[in-house]
Design a protein around this motif. Structure first.
Motif, short mmCIF file in Angstrom:
data_model
loop_
_atom_site.label_atom_id
_atom_site.label_comp_id
_atom_site.label_asym_id
_atom_site.label_seq_id
_atom_site.Cartn_x
_atom_site.Cartn_y
_atom_site.Cartn_z
N GLU A 1 0.85 -1.20 0.00
CA GLU A 1 0.00 0.00 0.00
C GLU A 1 0.88 1.24 0.00
O GLU A 1 1.01 1.93 1.01
N LEU A 2 1.50 1.50 -1.12
CA LEU A 2 2.42 2.62 -1.21
C LEU A 2 1.86 3.62 -2.21
O LEU A 2 1.44 3.24 -3.30
N GLU A 3 1.85 4.88 -1.80
CA GLU A 3 1.38 5.92 -2.72
C GLU A 3 2.61 6.44 -3.47
O GLU A 3 3.67 6.61 -2.84
N TYR A 4 2.47 6.69 -4.76
CA TYR A 4 3.63 7.15 -5.52
C TYR A 4 3.54 8.64 -5.77
O TYR A 4 2.53 9.12 -6.29
N ALA A 5 4.56 9.37 -5.39
CA ALA A 5 4.57 10.82 -5.58
C ALA A 5 5.04 11.14 -6.99
O ALA A 5 5.80 10.37 -7.59
N GLU A 6 4.57 12.28 -7.51
CA GLU A 6 4.95 12.64 -8.89
C GLU A 6 6.37 13.14 -9.00
O GLU A 6 7.03 13.02 -10.01
N ASN A 7 6.84 13.73 -7.92
CA ASN A 7 8.22 14.19 -7.89
C ASN A 7 8.72 14.18 -6.46
O ASN A 7 7.93 13.95 -5.53
N ALA A 8 10.01 14.43 -6.30
CA ALA A 8 10.61 14.34 -4.97
C ALA A 8 9.96 15.36 -4.02
O ALA A 8 9.75 15.08 -2.84
N HIS A 9 9.64 16.51 -4.58
CA HIS A 9 9.00 17.58 -3.81
C HIS A 9 7.76 17.12 -3.08
O HIS A 9 7.57 17.39 -1.90
N SER A 10 6.89 16.38 -3.81
CA SER A 10 5.60 16.00 -3.25
C SER A 10 5.71 15.02 -2.09
O SER A 10 4.77 14.86 -1.32
N VAL A 11 6.86 14.36 -1.98
CA VAL A 11 7.06 13.44 -0.86
C VAL A 11 6.98 14.20 0.49
O VAL A 11 6.59 13.66 1.51
N PHE A 12 7.34 15.48 0.43
CA PHE A 12 7.39 16.28 1.66
C PHE A 12 6.03 16.83 2.07
O PHE A 12 5.85 17.25 3.21
N GLU B 1 20.32 13.78 -6.93
CA GLU B 1 19.33 14.86 -7.01
C GLU B 1 18.62 15.11 -5.68
O GLU B 1 18.13 16.19 -5.44
N PHE B 2 18.57 14.10 -4.81
CA PHE B 2 17.90 14.30 -3.52
C PHE B 2 18.68 15.27 -2.63
O PHE B 2 18.14 15.90 -1.74
N LYS B 3 19.98 15.33 -2.88
CA LYS B 3 20.83 16.23 -2.10
C LYS B 3 20.60 17.69 -2.48
O LYS B 3 20.84 18.59 -1.71
N MET B 4 20.16 17.84 -3.78
CA MET B 4 20.05 19.20 -4.34
C MET B 4 18.67 19.83 -4.15
O MET B 4 18.41 20.89 -4.67
N LEU B 5 17.75 19.15 -3.47
CA LEU B 5 16.40 19.69 -3.37
C LEU B 5 16.41 21.03 -2.62
O LEU B 5 17.25 21.24 -1.75
N PRO B 6 15.46 21.91 -2.96
CA PRO B 6 15.39 23.19 -2.24
C PRO B 6 14.77 22.95 -0.85
O PRO B 6 13.56 23.03 -0.68
N TYR B 7 15.63 22.60 0.11
CA TYR B 7 15.10 22.14 1.39
C TYR B 7 14.29 23.19 2.16
O TYR B 7 13.38 22.83 2.91
N SER B 8 14.59 24.48 1.96
CA SER B 8 13.79 25.47 2.68
C SER B 8 12.35 25.41 2.22
O SER B 8 11.42 25.50 3.01
N GLU B 9 12.18 25.20 0.90
CA GLU B 9 10.80 25.08 0.38
C GLU B 9 10.17 23.78 0.81
O GLU B 9 8.99 23.74 1.16
N CYS B 10 10.95 22.70 0.75
CA CYS B 10 10.41 21.39 1.15
C CYS B 10 9.93 21.44 2.60
O CYS B 10 8.88 20.90 2.95
#
Ligand code: UDX
Length: 456
Positions: free
Chosen positions: A386-397, A411-420
């Motif tokens: 029962e896993l939901e799949y996110a469209e992009n890394a952003h949506s996981v947050f 690419e996970f290291k480069m995410l805009p963490y302040s926005e996430c």
């Protein structure tokens, strides 16, 4: 040389494409007609960087077929690269190997054929394959005469970098009890051993790389080299993970510790990346098989067993840390970054993400995952989850109570963490791969716990 490859999984396909690129006439045989059709169109069924490009470069020498006659009839070298998945008792399932050996016996016709076991098989399988080929060959009752010899040529390819691991290998190991077979294989690998081929632009030759070591041995030793190599790598990772847990307790940083010990050339700095532990198709299967072979001879293998135990514990620790942080998992939303067992592959075999997601779902959490390349496969292969799949890394947050870093895609290291961080309900990241930048997390107001680092 006329070469046949039986099985177009990771190992078979990579080997076939590379040998064709080196100038041999290669025919790859598989029972899966759909897969063969796709391969004929130049489409690789697996995600492996540059495999499509190398297939294209080698296309003149490369055929795909479901017809064993076409593949085996005039072959001088036949590689068996079929799957040997684990059975519940830890022993590998050898049914595909058996049927490959039988078809070889039925269809070979060259005067001298070298049959090469590329699949990871239990020690002693070379002899078994030889007897199966012999029985099938005799049963044909034809007058033509073929001589054949079985050899072992284990693979050491890492998924995600399989092609450079093949073209610029640390070593080629070949085992056989007959020198003739070793000579044929030396000739087959010659362009690779001497590095006389023109390096493809997309897989440049590492600077200063001039030759590949060719190691010959008896059949059993070659078979054991494969298991011993994988068990050693697995225990190197488990060792650093054991030290990582102690690091957390005493306030040390495992990355400094790993670097400090790795600079000792007797230890070496590779495979000392602490974290959630190993997954994938090899380490779990091969350590289980090694222990089970030991058992057959009344031998316990405590070090290999400990490597497995520590690895299982790493996954359990991720859940423990999460529970400690969130207290209640029921009704929580947990994001997972990375689904495959490592980056640059869509292979989901023994992927830690699966075990983590199932345990979290079992405890009542809602789990959302994302992976840059493995989602299509996950939807298909993990349909029970029962896993939901996110469209992009952003949506996981989005609305997450916690995000787990499970696969270290750059690419996970480069995410805009302040926005996430703004999207998260509870700003907490559990880094299972030691990738996240402490300062960046601090600036984004995210609490970060990294396996192997003290969380103060
Ligand atoms: C492995 C072997 O490396 C290869 O030689 C063998 O023939 C097949 O199995 P593979 O499983 O593709 O290759 O990947 P590898 O790069 O070895 O990584 C295996 C697992 O160990 C991954 O889950 C990876 O994330 C993990 N790992 C690796 C660590 O946790 N720490 C490390 O330092 C290295």
């Amino acid at each position: 040389m006329k070469t046949a490859i039986i099985g177009t999984g990771y190992v078979g396909l990579t080997t076939g494409v590379a040998l064709a690129f080196l100038g041999h006439e290669v025919t790859c045989l598989d029972v899966d007609a759909h897969k063969v059709e796709e391969l004929k169109k130049g489409k690789s069924p697996i995600y492996e960087p540059h495999l499509d490009d190398l297939m294209k470069a080698a296309s003149q020498n490369l055929r795909f077929t479901v017809d064993p006659v076409e593949a085996l009839k005039n072959a001088e070298v036949i590689f068996i690269a079929v799957g040997t998945p684990s059975l519940p008792d830890g022993n590998p399932n050898l049914s595909y190997l058996k049927s490959a050996a039988q078809s070889i016996g039925h269809y070979i016709s060259s005067p001298f054929v070298v049959i090469v076991n590329k699949s990871t098989v239990p020690i002693g399988s070379g002899n078994w394959v030889e007897s199966l080929v012999r029985d099938a060959y005799r049963a044909q009752n034809v007058d033509k005469k073929s001589e054949f010899v079985v050899a072992s040529n284990p693979e050491f390819l890492r998924e995600g970098s399989a092609l450079s691991d093949m073209l610029y290998a640390d070593r080629v190991v070949v085992g056989s009890d007959e020198t003739r077979a070793l000579d044929v294989l030396r000739k087959l690998y010659q362009p690779l051993l001497e590095q006389t081929f023109e390096a493809p632009s997309f897989l440049p030759r590492p600077e200063g790389f001039r030759a590949v070591h060719f190691l010959t041995s008896d059949l059993q030793s070659a078979e054991l080299i494969k298991y011993a190599a994988n068990a050693f790598l697995a225990l190197k990772i488990s060792f650093i993970n054991e030290i990582a847990e102690l690091s957390e307790k005493v306030g040390a940083d495992i990355h400094h510790v790993a670097r400090g010990i790795g600079l000792d050339s007797r230890i070496g700095n590779r495979f000392l990346q602490a974290g959630i532990g190993w997954g994938g198709s090899c380490f779990g299967k091969d350590t289980a098989a090694l222990i089970s072979t030991g058992k057959e001879y009344g031998l316990s293998m405590p070090i290999t067993q400990a490597a497995r135990d520590v690895n299982a514990r790493q996954r359990a620790r991720m859940i423990e840390i999460l529970m400690n942080e969130l207290k209640i998992l029921k009704g929580r939303k947990i994001g997972i970054l990375g689904l495959a067992f490592k980056p640059f592959t869509d292979d989901l075999r023994d992927a830690p993400a699966y075990e983590l997601a199932s345990k979290l779902v079992e405890r009542g959490a809602k789990v959302v995952g994302y992976d840059p390349v493995a989602m299509t496969r996950a939807k298909r292969e993990w349909s029970d989850l029962e896993l939901e799949y996110a469209e992009n890394a952003h949506s996981v947050f989005s609305e997450a109570d916690a995000v787990l870093l499970v696969t270290e895609w750059p690419e996970f290291k480069m995410l805009p963490y302040s926005e996430c961080a703004k999207l998260m309900k509870n700003k907490f990241i559990l880094d299972g791969r030691g990738q996240m930048d402490k300062e960046a997390m601090k600036n984004a107001g995210i609490k970060l716990i990294t396996l192997g680092k003290s969380s103060t």
